[in-house]
Design a protein around this motif. Structure first.
Motif, mmCIF file in Angstrom:
data_model
loop_
_atom_site.group_PDB
_atom_site.id
_atom_site.type_symbol
_atom_site.label_atom_id
_atom_site.label_comp_id
_atom_site.label_asym_id
_atom_site.label_seq_id
_atom_site.Cartn_x
_atom_site.Cartn_y
_atom_site.Cartn_z
ATOM 1 N N ILE A 1 5.548 -11.090 -12.110
ATOM 2 C CA ILE A 1 5.324 -11.898 -13.313
ATOM 3 C C ILE A 1 4.250 -11.251 -14.172
ATOM 4 C CG2 ILE A 1 4.711 -14.175 -14.193
ATOM 5 C CD1 ILE A 1 7.337 -14.094 -12.676
ATOM 6 N N ALA A 2 3.209 -10.701 -13.526
ATOM 7 C CA ALA A 2 2.142 -10.019 -14.260
ATOM 8 C C ALA A 2 2.670 -8.769 -14.951
ATOM 9 C CB ALA A 2 0.995 -9.667 -13.317
ATOM 10 N N VAL A 3 3.573 -8.051 -14.296
ATOM 11 C CA VAL A 3 4.191 -6.868 -14.914
ATOM 12 C C VAL A 3 4.986 -7.270 -16.147
ATOM 13 C CG1 VAL A 3 5.934 -5.058 -14.609
ATOM 14 C CG2 VAL A 3 4.278 -5.508 -12.791
ATOM 15 N N LEU A 4 5.802 -8.326 -16.012
ATOM 16 C CA LEU A 4 6.617 -8.800 -17.139
ATOM 17 C C LEU A 4 5.738 -9.278 -18.291
ATOM 18 C CD1 LEU A 4 9.439 -10.757 -15.278
ATOM 19 C CD2 LEU A 4 9.739 -8.722 -16.709
ATOM 20 N N ALA A 5 4.701 -10.058 -17.966
ATOM 21 C CA ALA A 5 3.819 -10.585 -19.007
ATOM 22 C C ALA A 5 3.112 -9.460 -19.748
ATOM 23 C CB ALA A 5 2.789 -11.529 -18.391
ATOM 24 N N SER A 6 2.649 -8.440 -19.031
ATOM 25 C CA SER A 6 1.958 -7.309 -19.657
ATOM 26 C C SER A 6 2.903 -6.519 -20.552
ATOM 27 C CB SER A 6 1.366 -6.394 -18.572
ATOM 28 O OG SER A 6 0.476 -7.108 -17.739
ATOM 29 N N SER A 7 4.147 -6.337 -20.106
ATOM 30 C CA SER A 7 5.134 -5.605 -20.904
ATOM 31 C C SER A 7 5.516 -6.384 -22.153
ATOM 32 C CB SER A 7 6.385 -5.324 -20.060
ATOM 33 O OG SER A 7 6.072 -4.579 -18.907
ATOM 34 N N VAL A 8 5.701 -7.694 -22.008
ATOM 35 C CA VAL A 8 6.058 -8.528 -23.161
ATOM 36 C C VAL A 8 4.943 -8.530 -24.197
ATOM 37 C CG1 VAL A 8 6.478 -10.905 -23.898
ATOM 38 C CG2 VAL A 8 7.677 -9.996 -21.908
ATOM 39 N N PHE A 9 3.700 -8.647 -23.736
ATOM 40 C CA PHE A 9 2.568 -8.597 -24.666
ATOM 41 C C PHE A 9 2.551 -7.268 -25.412
ATOM 42 C CE2 PHE A 9 -1.670 -8.090 -26.233
ATOM 43 C CZ PHE A 9 -2.179 -9.363 -26.439
ATOM 44 N N GLY A 10 2.798 -6.168 -24.685
ATOM 45 C CA GLY A 10 2.829 -4.853 -25.315
ATOM 46 C C GLY A 10 3.907 -4.754 -26.377
ATOM 47 N N PHE A 11 5.113 -5.288 -26.080
ATOM 48 C CA PHE A 11 6.200 -5.211 -27.059
ATOM 49 C C PHE A 11 5.932 -6.136 -28.236
ATOM 50 C CE2 PHE A 11 10.650 -5.860 -28.568
ATOM 51 C CZ PHE A 11 10.900 -4.536 -28.878
ATOM 52 N N LEU A 12 5.246 -7.253 -27.998
ATOM 53 C CA LEU A 12 4.853 -8.134 -29.098
ATOM 54 C C LEU A 12 3.934 -7.399 -30.070
ATOM 55 C CD1 LEU A 12 4.763 -10.938 -30.418
ATOM 56 C CD2 LEU A 12 2.860 -11.516 -28.892
ATOM 57 N N CYS A 13 3.050 -6.562 -29.539
ATOM 58 C CA CYS A 13 2.175 -5.755 -30.406
ATOM 59 C C CYS A 13 3.003 -4.816 -31.286
ATOM 60 C CB CYS A 13 1.192 -4.949 -29.564
ATOM 61 S SG CYS A 13 0.014 -5.953 -28.650
ATOM 62 N N HIS B 1 0.869 -1.181 0.000
ATOM 63 C CA HIS B 1 0.000 0.000 0.000
ATOM 64 C C HIS B 1 0.906 1.232 0.000
ATOM 65 C CE1 HIS B 1 -3.874 -2.109 0.605
ATOM 66 N NE2 HIS B 1 -3.082 -3.020 1.150
ATOM 67 N N GLY B 2 1.745 1.304 -1.029
ATOM 68 C CA GLY B 2 2.780 2.322 -1.070
ATOM 69 C C GLY B 2 2.390 3.623 -1.743
ATOM 70 N N LEU B 3 1.148 3.718 -2.279
ATOM 71 C CA LEU B 3 0.721 4.965 -2.907
ATOM 72 C C LEU B 3 0.200 5.927 -1.853
ATOM 73 C CD1 LEU B 3 -1.143 3.676 -6.108
ATOM 74 C CD2 LEU B 3 1.138 4.677 -5.966
ATOM 75 N N LYS B 4 0.773 7.119 -1.828
ATOM 76 C CA LYS B 4 0.327 8.134 -0.880
ATOM 77 C C LYS B 4 -0.856 8.909 -1.468
ATOM 78 C CE LYS B 4 4.953 8.656 1.060
ATOM 79 N NZ LYS B 4 4.618 7.929 2.294
ATOM 80 N N SER C 1 6.038 -10.427 -5.186
ATOM 81 C CA SER C 1 7.347 -10.309 -4.548
ATOM 82 C C SER C 1 7.596 -8.845 -4.236
ATOM 83 C CB SER C 1 8.441 -10.849 -5.485
ATOM 84 O OG SER C 1 9.726 -10.646 -4.937
ATOM 85 N N GLY C 2 7.877 -8.554 -2.978
ATOM 86 C CA GLY C 2 8.093 -7.164 -2.594
ATOM 87 C C GLY C 2 6.852 -6.306 -2.752
ATOM 88 N N GLY C 3 5.677 -6.942 -2.642
ATOM 89 C CA GLY C 3 4.428 -6.203 -2.769
ATOM 90 C C GLY C 3 4.025 -5.925 -4.197
ATOM 91 N N VAL C 4 4.728 -6.533 -5.187
ATOM 92 C CA VAL C 4 4.461 -6.273 -6.605
ATOM 93 C C VAL C 4 4.218 -7.594 -7.332
ATOM 94 C CG1 VAL C 4 5.438 -5.358 -8.754
ATOM 95 C CG2 VAL C 4 5.880 -4.183 -6.594
ATOM 96 N N ALA D 1 8.744 -1.171 -7.198
ATOM 97 C CA ALA D 1 7.801 -0.950 -6.091
ATOM 98 C C ALA D 1 6.701 -0.044 -6.589
ATOM 99 C CB ALA D 1 8.503 -0.318 -4.886
ATOM 100 N N VAL D 2 5.515 -0.174 -6.008
ATOM 101 C CA VAL D 2 4.387 0.616 -6.481
ATOM 102 C C VAL D 2 4.623 2.112 -6.260
ATOM 103 C CG1 VAL D 2 3.060 0.563 -4.322
ATOM 104 C CG2 VAL D 2 1.868 0.733 -6.510
ATOM 105 N N LYS D 3 5.427 2.463 -5.249
ATOM 106 C CA LYS D 3 5.689 3.884 -5.022
ATOM 107 C C LYS D 3 6.463 4.501 -6.190
ATOM 108 C CE LYS D 3 9.963 3.374 -2.329
ATOM 109 N NZ LYS D 3 10.640 3.643 -1.047
ATOM 110 N N ASN D 4 7.266 3.679 -6.907
ATOM 111 C CA ASN D 4 7.965 4.192 -8.089
ATOM 112 C C ASN D 4 6.972 4.568 -9.175
ATOM 113 O OD1 ASN D 4 10.360 3.730 -6.815
ATOM 114 N ND2 ASN D 4 10.886 1.886 -7.942
ATOM 115 N N PHE D 5 5.979 3.684 -9.398
ATOM 116 C CA PHE D 5 4.916 4.024 -10.341
ATOM 117 C C PHE D 5 4.232 5.314 -9.906
ATOM 118 C CE2 PHE D 5 0.234 3.915 -10.519
ATOM 119 C CZ PHE D 5 0.051 4.143 -11.871
ATOM 120 N N GLY D 6 3.953 5.427 -8.605
ATOM 121 C CA GLY D 6 3.282 6.620 -8.104
ATOM 122 C C GLY D 6 4.099 7.880 -8.308
#
Length: 459
Positions: free
Chosen positions: A339-351, A19-22, A333-336, A151-156
């Motif tokens: 694997i879902a992040v990697l899979a989503s990015s790979v699908f995007g680059f495949l497009c 819950h790292g988003l302020k 892992s580490g609150g993130v 970490a989610v705070k980096n996205f934030g």
């Protein structure tokens, strides 16, 4: 068919996420999230088709979006979840509905990541001729994939500063535009209403095309309800974002379209070629302003990439948490959900690769397939809200921190508006293919989801 055996999604269901988003992150995501790449990049085609009546198109689509956000906000404040509308659809309608809405939106977000990467690479390649576009896309993918993996705070933090720059830029654009319209900007003459005299040059057909373009420019507003589940105070964050949606849409979308068509002739080629914002600043003759706006457009595209990788990974994680996807995507892992992040990015680059390898068949088919997904999602939101509202009023009325206006009348009005857009899409040759392709994908997902639901019920 509502499910009685479905795993209910609650804040506890997302306990393994951090819950790292302020609150400042969430507030700025809500504020800047409405200023998407579709507004900067896609609105030029709408202006070319509808002329000054694009203002009416954005008002109508903006009203519909405000109703959708209000409905989504009501459910998300009552049941915060990283699955957002997908989790609400499962709770209200059944597991097959959550499966269909969630995976359709995941495909949309991942494809959008690739499209936004291509758009950003074109801008940078224009500044640095001779550099390959695919290399820039790969660089952007690596950066934002790494950001979301950490970490989610980096996205934030990324979204906080991206959003702050977008808000500052469009606010400055609106101020300069109003000053120019009033004739008090040095070196410019007030245009009066000369550019608005031919208000609907394309007639009703042009307005319809502009309306369809404006509807899809609003895509991405749902991210704030997904992010809220990882904030310090999800209910407060959602409530604040939803309650300020009206003035944000009116100011940033409708206001900026009014400025553009008042200052620049609607049939100017530059509106499509350069984009409406760059064309307007160039028209005003402000030195370097056009190129500066190109930087803002680049930031908007990169911001959308970052937000869509985040949103896709969280939707996938939530689906897996509810037993509706490959278990590997749910590993945290580490609150993130890395694997879902990697899979989503790979699908995007495949497009992106498909846009180079198979631009005329597979890539075009993929674009058509996601063409009307946002409308499908909105329908699930409206139907879910109709069913959940009565349930919450009966079982836990204290959870109704945000309430849909004039329920259930405006919910039905929103559904009627969505049905009307489907009819308009079926009338236009360009959007008809998108409608049918999205319908086919939705039907396949619904059948698979229903079969899974029946199998799970038997087990």
């Amino acid at each position: 068919m509502p499910s009685t055996s479905t795993q209910e999604t609650s804040p506890q269901a997302d306990a393994s996420l951090s819950h790292g988003l302020k609150q400042r992150h969430l507030s700025m995501i809500a504020l800047g999230g409405v200023i998407g790449a579709g507004l900067f990049v896609g609105s030029g085609a709408g202006i070319a088709a509808a002329g000054p009546s694009i203002i009416i198109a954005y008002v109508l689509s903006g009203l519909l979006v405000m109703l959708v956000m209000r409905m989504l906000g009501e459910m998300s404040a009552a049941y915060p979840s990283s699955g957002s509308f997908s989790a609400h659809a499962e709770r209200a309608i059944g597991p097959w509905a959550g499966f269909t809405a969630g995976w359709a939106f995941w495909v949309l977000l991942c494809t959008a990541v690739g499209l936004e990467g291509i758009g950003a690479a074109k801008i940078v390649s224009g500044w640095l001729p001779g550099t390959p576009e695919w290399a820039w896309v790969a660089l952007f993918m690596v950066v934002f994939c790494a950001t979301n993996l950490a970490a989610v705070k980096n996205f934030g933090e990324f979204e906080f500063w991206f959003a702050a720059l977008k808000v500052l830029a469009i606010s400055l654009f609106l101020v300069l535009g109003v000053l120019a319209i009033l004739g008090v900007l040095p070196g410019t003459d007030a245009p009066g209403t000369s550019n608005l005299s031919d208000f609907m040059p394309g007639g009703g057909e042009g307005l319809v095309i502009g309306l369809l373009a404006s509807v899809f420019a609003y895509g991405g507003l749902e991210t704030v309800t997904i992010a809220a589940a990882e904030s310090e105070d999800p209910v407060r964050g959602v409530a604040s974002a939803v309650r300020t949606a009206m003035w944000r849409i009116a100011l940033f979308y409708v206001g900026s379209m009014a400025v553009v068509v008042t200052l620049v002739p609607w049939d100017s080629k530059e509106v499509v070629e350069k984009g409406p914002y760059v064309a307007t600043l160039d028209h005003l003759g402000i030195p370097g302003a056009g190129q500066l706006m190109n930087v803002v457009v680049l930031v908007a595209l990169l911001s959308a990439m970052n937000a869509n990788i985040y949103g896709a990974s969280r939707i996938a994680y939530s689906l897996v948490e509810r037993g509706q996807g490959p278990k590997a995507l749910g590993r945290v892992s580490g609150g993130v959900p890395r694997i879902a992040v990697l899979a989503s990015s790979v699908f995007g680059f495949l497009c992106v690769l498909l846009s180079y390898w198979r631009p005329d068949d597979v890539f075009t088919w993929l674009l058509n397939m996601i063409g009307a997904v946002i409308l499908v999602v909105w329908i699930f939101i409206a139907v879910s809200q109709l069913r959940l509202r009565r349930r919450v009023e009966r079982e836990a009325p204290e959870k109704l921190v945000v309430r849909m206006w004039a329920f259930p009348v405006l919910t039905w009005v929103a559904l009627a508006g969505m049905a009307a857009i489907f009819v308009l899409m079926a009338r236009e040759p360009d959007t008809r293919v998108q409608l049918y392709s999205t319908g086919a994908m939705t039907l396949v997902l619904a059948v698979v989801g229903y079969a899974w639901q029946r199998a799970r019920a038997r087990d």
